[in-house]
Scaffold this active site. Structure first.
Site, PDB file in Angstrom:
ATOM      1  N   HIS A 103       9.813  -7.866 -21.162  1.00  0.00           N
ATOM      2  CA  HIS A 103      10.858  -7.257 -21.986  1.00  0.00           C
ATOM      3  C   HIS A 103      12.229  -7.798 -21.575  1.00  0.00           C
ATOM      4  CE1 HIS A 103      12.879  -3.588 -23.903  1.00  0.00           C
ATOM      5  NE2 HIS A 103      13.838  -4.129 -23.178  1.00  0.00           N
ATOM      6  N   GLU A 104      12.490  -7.827 -20.255  1.00  0.00           N
ATOM      7  CA  GLU A 104      13.802  -8.285 -19.771  1.00  0.00           C
ATOM      8  C   GLU A 104      13.993  -9.781 -20.024  1.00  0.00           C
ATOM      9  OE1 GLU A 104      15.941  -6.117 -19.249  1.00  0.00           O
ATOM     10  OE2 GLU A 104      14.525  -4.461 -19.091  1.00  0.00           O
ATOM     11  N   GLN A 108      22.884  -7.857 -21.948  1.00  0.00           N
ATOM     12  CA  GLN A 108      23.174  -6.448 -22.226  1.00  0.00           C
ATOM     13  C   GLN A 108      24.503  -5.979 -21.640  1.00  0.00           C
ATOM     14  OE1 GLN A 108      19.059  -5.166 -20.811  1.00  0.00           O
ATOM     15  NE2 GLN A 108      19.421  -3.773 -22.511  1.00  0.00           N
ATOM     16  N   CYS A 127      14.766   0.579 -24.801  1.00  0.00           N
ATOM     17  CA  CYS A 127      15.738  -0.410 -24.330  1.00  0.00           C
ATOM     18  C   CYS A 127      17.118   0.235 -24.309  1.00  0.00           C
ATOM     19  CB  CYS A 127      15.726  -1.609 -25.276  1.00  0.00           C
ATOM     20  SG  CYS A 127      16.873  -2.912 -24.822  1.00  0.00           S
ATOM     21  N   LEU A 128      17.881  -0.028 -23.253  1.00  0.00           N
ATOM     22  CA  LEU A 128      19.223   0.562 -23.157  1.00  0.00           C
ATOM     23  C   LEU A 128      20.128   0.105 -24.294  1.00  0.00           C
ATOM     24  CD1 LEU A 128      19.843   0.271 -19.307  1.00  0.00           C
ATOM     25  CD2 LEU A 128      19.192   2.316 -20.611  1.00  0.00           C
ATOM     26  N   HIS A 176      15.153 -10.720 -23.441  1.00  0.00           N
ATOM     27  CA  HIS A 176      16.607 -10.620 -23.668  1.00  0.00           C
ATOM     28  C   HIS A 176      17.293 -11.971 -23.440  1.00  0.00           C
ATOM     29  CE1 HIS A 176      17.373  -6.388 -24.447  1.00  0.00           C
ATOM     30  NE2 HIS A 176      16.654  -6.002 -23.404  1.00  0.00           N
ATOM     31  N   GLY A 234      15.260  -1.660 -16.078  1.00  0.00           N
ATOM     32  CA  GLY A 234      15.580  -3.083 -16.108  1.00  0.00           C
ATOM     33  C   GLY A 234      16.839  -3.313 -16.914  1.00  0.00           C
TER      34      GLY A 234
HETATM   35 NI    NI Z   1      15.943  -4.045 -23.141  1.00  0.00          NI
END
Ligand code: NI
Length: 187
Positions: free
Chosen positions: A141-142, A51, A99-100, A145, A46
């Site tokens: 989670h997404e 991000q 998480c990226l 953000h 995701g």
């Molecule tokens: Ni994330």
């Protein structure tokens, strides 16, 4: 398609509340395609627009890579514009998340795993679906953000203290990242 740099923990763009996307949003389809390509390049399931440095309510998800552990994720790919989540039951489950924007870290996070999700797609068609299991976790989670939240905001103060050094390493760019990334501007 372009691989965009992923903004890392410590960058202020990750902490702002994102704005709704309107139908006149410029080059939305190109941006969505770039977000998918960035997500695949960095092997995430995701990616949310903050991000890649944009405070707009856009999320891409492709959960298929985790289908062996979580069958509900098989073939599930979503482009979420202006997503909205309603929690359907209060029973929370604890599982590991990464998480990226926080390379090299993963922590256990408690979340409900049954939600009703409504969103529009990149053609501004409305959708609504009940989602369960790990897929519901990815969506939450997404969507966090978009509110300027990260999964580490859900962990205990003790756990956060234990990873403090690693968080500051990320914020200061003292890490190895396997994909293009961008650290916080120096103050
Ligand atoms: Ni994330």
């Amino acid at each position: 398609m372009t691989h965009l740099p992923v903004y890392l923990y410590g960058h202020p763009v990750l902490r702002k509340i994102s704005e709704d996307v309107t139908p006149d949003y410029k080059d939305l389809k190109k941006l969505v395609a770039d977000m998918y390509s960035t997500m695949y390049e960095s092997e995430g399931v995701g990616l949310a627009a903050p991000q890649i440095g944009r405070n707009h309510r856009i999320v891409v998800i492709d959960a298929d890579p985790v289908k062996d552990s979580f069958p509900e994720c098989e073939g599930r790919r979503f482009t979420l514009i202006n997503p909205r989540i309603e929690v359907l039951d209060g029973e929370a489950v604890t599982r590991s998340e990464g998480c990226l924007s926080l390379p090299g870290l993963s922590e256990k996070v408690k979340r409900v795993e049954h939600i009703r999700l409504s969103w529009v797609d990149e053609d501004f068609q409305a959708h609504e679906e009940e989602i369960s299991g790990f897929l519901a976790r990815i969506v939450q989670h997404e969507c966090d953000h978009l509110e300027g939240k990260l999964y580490i905001d859900h962990i205990s103060p003790i756990r956060k203290q234990l990873i403090k050094g690693r968080l500051s390493d990320i914020a200061q760019g003292r890490i190895r990242c396997d994909y293009p990334c961008r650290t916080a501007p120096r103050r």
